[in-house]
Design an enzyme around this catalytic site. Structure first.
Site, PDB file in Angstrom:
ATOM      1  N   HIS A  23       0.843  -1.207   0.000  1.00  0.00           N
ATOM      2  CA  HIS A  23       0.000   0.000   0.000  1.00  0.00           C
ATOM      3  C   HIS A  23       0.873   1.250   0.000  1.00  0.00           C
ATOM      4  O   HIS A  23       1.607   1.509   0.957  1.00  0.00           O
ATOM      5  CB  HIS A  23      -0.916   0.016   1.223  1.00  0.00           C
ATOM      6  CG  HIS A  23      -1.950   1.096   1.187  1.00  0.00           C
ATOM      7  ND1 HIS A  23      -2.961   1.129   0.247  1.00  0.00           N
ATOM      8  CD2 HIS A  23      -2.143   2.189   1.968  1.00  0.00           C
ATOM      9  CE1 HIS A  23      -3.729   2.180   0.457  1.00  0.00           C
ATOM     10  NE2 HIS A  23      -3.247   2.858   1.492  1.00  0.00           N
TER      11      HIS A  23
ATOM     12  N   HIS B  16       0.993   5.542  -1.311  1.00  0.00           N
ATOM     13  CA  HIS B  16       0.583   6.789  -1.959  1.00  0.00           C
ATOM     14  C   HIS B  16       1.885   7.560  -2.201  1.00  0.00           C
ATOM     15  O   HIS B  16       2.401   8.216  -1.290  1.00  0.00           O
ATOM     16  CB  HIS B  16      -0.346   7.610  -1.068  1.00  0.00           C
ATOM     17  CG  HIS B  16      -1.593   6.906  -0.645  1.00  0.00           C
ATOM     18  ND1 HIS B  16      -2.645   6.665  -1.503  1.00  0.00           N
ATOM     19  CD2 HIS B  16      -1.964   6.386   0.552  1.00  0.00           C
ATOM     20  CE1 HIS B  16      -3.614   6.041  -0.848  1.00  0.00           C
ATOM     21  NE2 HIS B  16      -3.211   5.853   0.395  1.00  0.00           N
TER      22      HIS B  16
ATOM     23  N   ARG C 235      -4.865  15.371   6.830  1.00  0.00           N
ATOM     24  CA  ARG C 235      -5.413  15.231   5.483  1.00  0.00           C
ATOM     25  C   ARG C 235      -5.425  16.563   4.737  1.00  0.00           C
ATOM     26  O   ARG C 235      -5.221  16.600   3.519  1.00  0.00           O
ATOM     27  CB  ARG C 235      -6.825  14.639   5.551  1.00  0.00           C
ATOM     28  CG  ARG C 235      -7.348  14.192   4.198  1.00  0.00           C
ATOM     29  CD  ARG C 235      -8.695  13.522   4.323  1.00  0.00           C
ATOM     30  NE  ARG C 235      -9.754  14.476   4.633  1.00  0.00           N
ATOM     31  CZ  ARG C 235     -11.048  14.255   4.378  1.00  0.00           C
ATOM     32  NH1 ARG C 235     -11.441  13.107   3.852  1.00  0.00           N
ATOM     33  NH2 ARG C 235     -11.958  15.152   4.685  1.00  0.00           N
TER      34      ARG C 235
ATOM     35  N   TYR D 295      -5.318   7.750  -6.778  1.00  0.00           N
ATOM     36  CA  TYR D 295      -6.586   8.458  -6.990  1.00  0.00           C
ATOM     37  C   TYR D 295      -6.410   9.890  -7.486  1.00  0.00           C
ATOM     38  O   TYR D 295      -7.390  10.600  -7.714  1.00  0.00           O
ATOM     39  CB  TYR D 295      -7.425   8.454  -5.707  1.00  0.00           C
ATOM     40  CG  TYR D 295      -6.731   8.970  -4.468  1.00  0.00           C
ATOM     41  CD1 TYR D 295      -6.591  10.324  -4.225  1.00  0.00           C
ATOM     42  CD2 TYR D 295      -6.230   8.085  -3.522  1.00  0.00           C
ATOM     43  CE1 TYR D 295      -5.960  10.795  -3.093  1.00  0.00           C
ATOM     44  CE2 TYR D 295      -5.603   8.537  -2.374  1.00  0.00           C
ATOM     45  CZ  TYR D 295      -5.472   9.894  -2.164  1.00  0.00           C
ATOM     46  OH  TYR D 295      -4.836  10.359  -1.027  1.00  0.00           O
TER      47      TYR D 295
ATOM     48  N   HIS E 160     -11.818   3.943  -2.962  1.00  0.00           N
ATOM     49  CA  HIS E 160     -11.081   4.647  -1.919  1.00  0.00           C
ATOM     50  C   HIS E 160     -11.550   4.221  -0.538  1.00  0.00           C
ATOM     51  O   HIS E 160     -10.747   3.880   0.330  1.00  0.00           O
ATOM     52  CB  HIS E 160     -11.221   6.164  -2.069  1.00  0.00           C
ATOM     53  CG  HIS E 160     -10.491   6.907  -1.003  1.00  0.00           C
ATOM     54  ND1 HIS E 160     -11.077   7.231   0.206  1.00  0.00           N
ATOM     55  CD2 HIS E 160      -9.213   7.347  -0.932  1.00  0.00           C
ATOM     56  CE1 HIS E 160     -10.189   7.850   0.975  1.00  0.00           C
ATOM     57  NE2 HIS E 160      -9.056   7.930   0.319  1.00  0.00           N
TER      58      HIS E 160
ATOM     59  N   ARG F  84     -16.503   6.045   2.330  1.00  0.00           N
ATOM     60  CA  ARG F  84     -16.716   7.496   2.393  1.00  0.00           C
ATOM     61  C   ARG F  84     -16.735   8.129   1.011  1.00  0.00           C
ATOM     62  O   ARG F  84     -17.300   9.204   0.822  1.00  0.00           O
ATOM     63  CB  ARG F  84     -15.588   8.154   3.205  1.00  0.00           C
ATOM     64  CG  ARG F  84     -15.588   7.824   4.679  1.00  0.00           C
ATOM     65  CD  ARG F  84     -14.454   8.515   5.421  1.00  0.00           C
ATOM     66  NE  ARG F  84     -13.185   7.811   5.309  1.00  0.00           N
ATOM     67  CZ  ARG F  84     -12.106   8.312   4.741  1.00  0.00           C
ATOM     68  NH1 ARG F  84     -12.125   9.520   4.193  1.00  0.00           N
ATOM     69  NH2 ARG F  84     -10.994   7.610   4.694  1.00  0.00           N
TER      70      ARG F  84
ATOM     71  N   HIS G 241      -9.580   1.285   1.435  1.00  0.00           N
ATOM     72  CA  HIS G 241      -9.392   1.663   2.832  1.00  0.00           C
ATOM     73  C   HIS G 241     -10.645   1.248   3.603  1.00  0.00           C
ATOM     74  O   HIS G 241     -11.763   1.546   3.186  1.00  0.00           O
ATOM     75  CB  HIS G 241      -9.230   3.185   2.965  1.00  0.00           C
ATOM     76  CG  HIS G 241      -8.018   3.736   2.288  1.00  0.00           C
ATOM     77  ND1 HIS G 241      -8.097   4.685   1.291  1.00  0.00           N
ATOM     78  CD2 HIS G 241      -6.705   3.499   2.465  1.00  0.00           C
ATOM     79  CE1 HIS G 241      -6.877   5.011   0.896  1.00  0.00           C
ATOM     80  NE2 HIS G 241      -6.016   4.295   1.592  1.00  0.00           N
TER      81      HIS G 241
ATOM     82  N   GLU H 227     -10.516   2.888   8.835  1.00  0.00           N
ATOM     83  CA  GLU H 227      -9.275   3.452   9.362  1.00  0.00           C
ATOM     84  C   GLU H 227      -9.543   4.357  10.547  1.00  0.00           C
ATOM     85  O   GLU H 227      -8.717   4.467  11.458  1.00  0.00           O
ATOM     86  CB  GLU H 227      -8.536   4.226   8.265  1.00  0.00           C
ATOM     87  CG  GLU H 227      -7.193   4.779   8.699  1.00  0.00           C
ATOM     88  CD  GLU H 227      -6.455   5.503   7.577  1.00  0.00           C
ATOM     89  OE1 GLU H 227      -5.321   5.947   7.817  1.00  0.00           O
ATOM     90  OE2 GLU H 227      -7.002   5.618   6.467  1.00  0.00           O
TER      91      GLU H 227
ATOM     92  N   HIS I 267      -5.793  -1.208   6.267  1.00  0.00           N
ATOM     93  CA  HIS I 267      -5.911  -0.731   7.647  1.00  0.00           C
ATOM     94  C   HIS I 267      -6.824  -1.653   8.464  1.00  0.00           C
ATOM     95  O   HIS I 267      -6.351  -2.353   9.335  1.00  0.00           O
ATOM     96  CB  HIS I 267      -6.379   0.720   7.732  1.00  0.00           C
ATOM     97  CG  HIS I 267      -5.501   1.682   7.027  1.00  0.00           C
ATOM     98  ND1 HIS I 267      -4.158   1.802   7.298  1.00  0.00           N
ATOM     99  CD2 HIS I 267      -5.756   2.577   6.011  1.00  0.00           C
ATOM    100  CE1 HIS I 267      -3.616   2.718   6.509  1.00  0.00           C
ATOM    101  NE2 HIS I 267      -4.559   3.186   5.713  1.00  0.00           N
TER     102      HIS I 267
ATOM    103  N   ASP J 228       2.420   2.986   3.050  1.00  0.00           N
ATOM    104  CA  ASP J 228       1.307   3.934   2.978  1.00  0.00           C
ATOM    105  C   ASP J 228       1.761   5.376   2.773  1.00  0.00           C
ATOM    106  O   ASP J 228       2.083   5.790   1.666  1.00  0.00           O
ATOM    107  CB  ASP J 228       0.454   3.782   4.231  1.00  0.00           C
ATOM    108  CG  ASP J 228      -0.874   4.530   4.165  1.00  0.00           C
ATOM    109  OD1 ASP J 228      -1.162   5.139   3.123  1.00  0.00           O
ATOM    110  OD2 ASP J 228      -1.622   4.509   5.158  1.00  0.00           O
TER     111      ASP J 228
END
Length: 449
Positions: free
Chosen positions: A60, A62, A83, A122, A208, A211, A234, A237, A271, A322
């Site tokens: 995983h 990003h 975030r 994404y 994703h 959510r 995900h 998490e 997660h 991650d």
């Protein structure tokens, strides 16, 4: 002419034990033969001093989060405040700058023994959500970056259609999030369908999270379209995700997806930190994988998930770095065990061999490379060597080399890495990107300019 080369491993981890003097005969990118009881290297063999293990799978990633390292360690906050900093970085990337950054990040991974990465991707479009001339320009930049760094990649192209889920329902994409969306599930599928695998790259799919993709977007349809592919998402998490899902749908995210028949062995939940006992049973009963990312989960104050219970229930465990607070799969493996010790106040939940399997074979399978992740004839010739003579690893007897690698070594102890039979790291230096540190500094600095 096929590439033929012979590697002699001073010690090799063969899934259950450490074997001294192992000869790996490589032909055309695969292990053609593995010969044990070879106490000395034959003439012409490439010598690997230390413990050679299958290439590590970073399940995983990003890649652009690497630009946040240290920046997000100032002050206090939560996952949600972190975030916002991440979104600000995402807003500045272009296909060109993303390629430059990812190329250096993947070189850092190679130097840490990683031979395949699962890129949970994404960041698809330009500012305001306007597609590039090639709608997959950002994904293609990542695929090219992996090739430059000499590693394999599974591009997990991600459907991200909503800005969040609250007790009031699904929220629209806004600000930097507009770059993530495709206008709907059909728009995502149309763009996704244009992606093509290559020798070093396979294509997988991702949601994703609950959510960002709703039941109205079609969990069942998504599962049908992506059947047979590696699929990641995900899951739970944060407690807030669970609370919002319960308020809107009357169940946990795990159960919401289970209603649509989503869970199966080709699906990996990332997660899975805040689960009920029922959730654990659902995931384990379906044989769905779970990717744990301990260094990120502790960095973001997510919590410690029920990894041991998930594995007992039937979920294979893999590992990822991650957000790249650090890139060190040996640390991720170690942290899986040590976090469980903190949670339970009991030692010895996983053996070193089990932790190495999570970092190798299970991760490869999760990413759609089931033939890789083991040292055996017929497998891709992907392996990494860990020094047994550094200040961290010197002293233990050789038969405990797996325990030394998992519980004492770090990424800095990786000396050599081979991918498809080609030496990508030699004596701690990247053979394709000699100044990986300089490229990281340059790429990250360009995003601050």
């Amino acid at each position: 002419m096929p590439l033929t080369v012979t590697y002699w491993a001073e010690h090799a981890w063969l899934d259950t034990h450490v074997e001294p003097g192992v000869l790996l005969e490589v032909r055309d990118g695969r292990i053609a033969a593995l010969r044990q009881e070879t106490p000395a290297p034959p003439p012409g063999a490439e010598i690997l001093r230390g413990l050679t293990v299958p290439g590590l799978a970073n399940t995983h990633s990003h890649a652009f989060h690497r630009a946040l390292r240290s920046t997000v360690q100032v002050g206090t906050g939560t996952f949600w405040t972190w975030r916002e900093v991440m979104y600000a970085t995402a807003a500045r990337l272009t296909p060109e700058t993303y390629h430059a950054l990812a190329r250096a990040v993947y070189a850092e991974m190679a130097l840490a023994g990683v031979t395949v990465v699962g890129e949970f991707h994404y960041l698809h479009h330009g500012p305001g959500g306007v597609p590039y001339a090639d709608p997959n320009a950002m994904g293609e930049a990542l695929i090219a970056a992996a090739a430059d760094a000499g590693i394999r990649i599974t591009l997990l192209d991600t459907a991200y259609l909503h800005g969040g889920l609250t007790r009031d329902g699904y929220q629209p994409l806004e600000g930097p999030q507009l770059r993530f969306g495709d206008g709907g599930a059909d728009g995502w599928w149309e763009r996704f369908s244009r992606l093509e695998p290559r020798d070093h790259a396979r294509i997988g799919a991702a949601l994703h999270s609950v959510r960002a993709f709703s039941d109205r977007d079609g969990y069942e349809r998504f599962a049908e379209r992506t059947d047979g592919l590696p699929v990641h998402l995900h899951l739970s998490e944060q407690p807030a995700e669970n609370a919002a899902c319960q308020a809107v749908h009357g169940c946990t995210p795990t159960r919401l997806l289970d209603r649509a028949g989503f869970w199966k062995p080709t699906v990996t939940a990332v997660h899975a930190t805040h689960l009920t006992d029922d959730d654990i049973g659902v995931l384990g009963g379906a044989g769905a994988g779970v990717c744990v990312c301990p260094t990120t989960e502790r960095d973001l104050a997510d919590g410690i998930g029920p990894a041991a219970a998930l594995q007992r229930a039937g979920s294979p465990l893999s590992l990822g770095s991650d957000s790249h607070a650090v890139i060190d799969l040996l640390e991720e493996a170690r942290a899986l065990e040590l976090d469980e010790r903190l949670r339970t106040r009991t030692r010895g939940h996983w053996t070193a061999a089990a932790l190495l399997r999570a970092a190798t074979a299970t991760g490869h399978t999760s990413l759609g490379w089931p033939e890789a992740g083991r040292l055996r004839a017929g497998a891709p010739a992907d392996f990494a060597t860990v020094s047994l003579t550094s200040v961290r690893t010197a002293g233990p007897v050789a038969r405990l080399a797996a325990e030394t690698a998992v519980f004492a070594a770090s990424a800095a102890d990786v000396t050599d890495v081979v991918v498809a039979g080609r030496r990508v790291v030699r004596s701690g230096a990247h053979t394709l990107i000699p100044d990986a540190a300089g490229e990281l500094a340059s790429a990250i600095g360009a995003l601050r300019a």
